[in-house]
Design a protein around this motif. Structure first.
Motif, short mmCIF file in Angstrom:
data_model
loop_
_atom_site.label_atom_id
_atom_site.label_comp_id
_atom_site.label_asym_id
_atom_site.label_seq_id
_atom_site.Cartn_x
_atom_site.Cartn_y
_atom_site.Cartn_z
N LEU A 8 0.82 -1.20 0.00
CA LEU A 8 0.00 0.00 0.00
C LEU A 8 0.87 1.26 0.00
CD1 LEU A 8 -2.83 1.22 0.15
CD2 LEU A 8 -2.66 1.09 2.63
N LEU A 9 1.91 1.28 0.82
CA LEU A 9 2.82 2.43 0.85
C LEU A 9 3.55 2.60 -0.49
CD1 LEU A 9 4.35 2.13 4.43
CD2 LEU A 9 2.72 3.84 3.60
N ALA A 12 1.09 4.11 -2.94
CA ALA A 12 0.87 5.52 -2.61
C ALA A 12 2.06 6.37 -3.06
CB ALA A 12 0.63 5.68 -1.12
N LEU A 15 2.04 6.74 -6.90
CA LEU A 15 1.02 7.70 -7.32
C LEU A 15 1.43 9.13 -7.01
CD1 LEU A 15 -2.25 5.82 -6.34
CD2 LEU A 15 -1.35 6.21 -8.63
N ALA A 16 2.03 9.34 -5.85
CA ALA A 16 2.45 10.69 -5.47
C ALA A 16 3.54 11.21 -6.40
CB ALA A 16 2.93 10.70 -4.02
#
Length: 102
Positions: A8-9, A12, A15-16
């Motif tokens: 998940l990290l 994220a 995407l960032a």
């Protein structure tokens, strides 16, 4: 559980960083204009902007009703496009850079 959190990290973070890279390539230079030029533009377009607001409010009102009159919606959308084109032509005649905000 730790693998899911790490995944998940990772997603994220990807995407960032992807969003930042995309935002940097889409930047456009902004030209500074004088307050006098801006005031003249506003004065020349006051009637057009009022017409635009009125047409937009009427269009929003049509969308709020269940029985929508698509013929009237098409007319209003056409009118709005024409008014925006007139505002853009006034801006071009004053050597103002067009924006994609209209």
């Amino acid at each position: 559980m730790k693998n899911k959190i790490m995944a998940l990290l990772l997603v994220a973070a990807i995407l960032a960083f992807g969003g930042v890279a995309f935002a940097e390539t889409g930047q456009v230079g902004v030209k500074a204009i004088s307050a006098d030029t801006l005031n003249k533009f506003r004065q020349h377009t006051v009637d057009l902007r009022e017409q635009l607001k009125a047409k937009d409010l009427e269009l929003r009102g049509l969308y709020a009703h269940d029985g929508i009159d698509m013929r009237r919606v098409d007319e209003l959308e056409g009118d709005i496009k024409e008014i925006k084109a007139k505002i853009s032509s006034v801006a071009a005649s004053m050597n103002l850079e067009p924006c994609n905000c209209l």
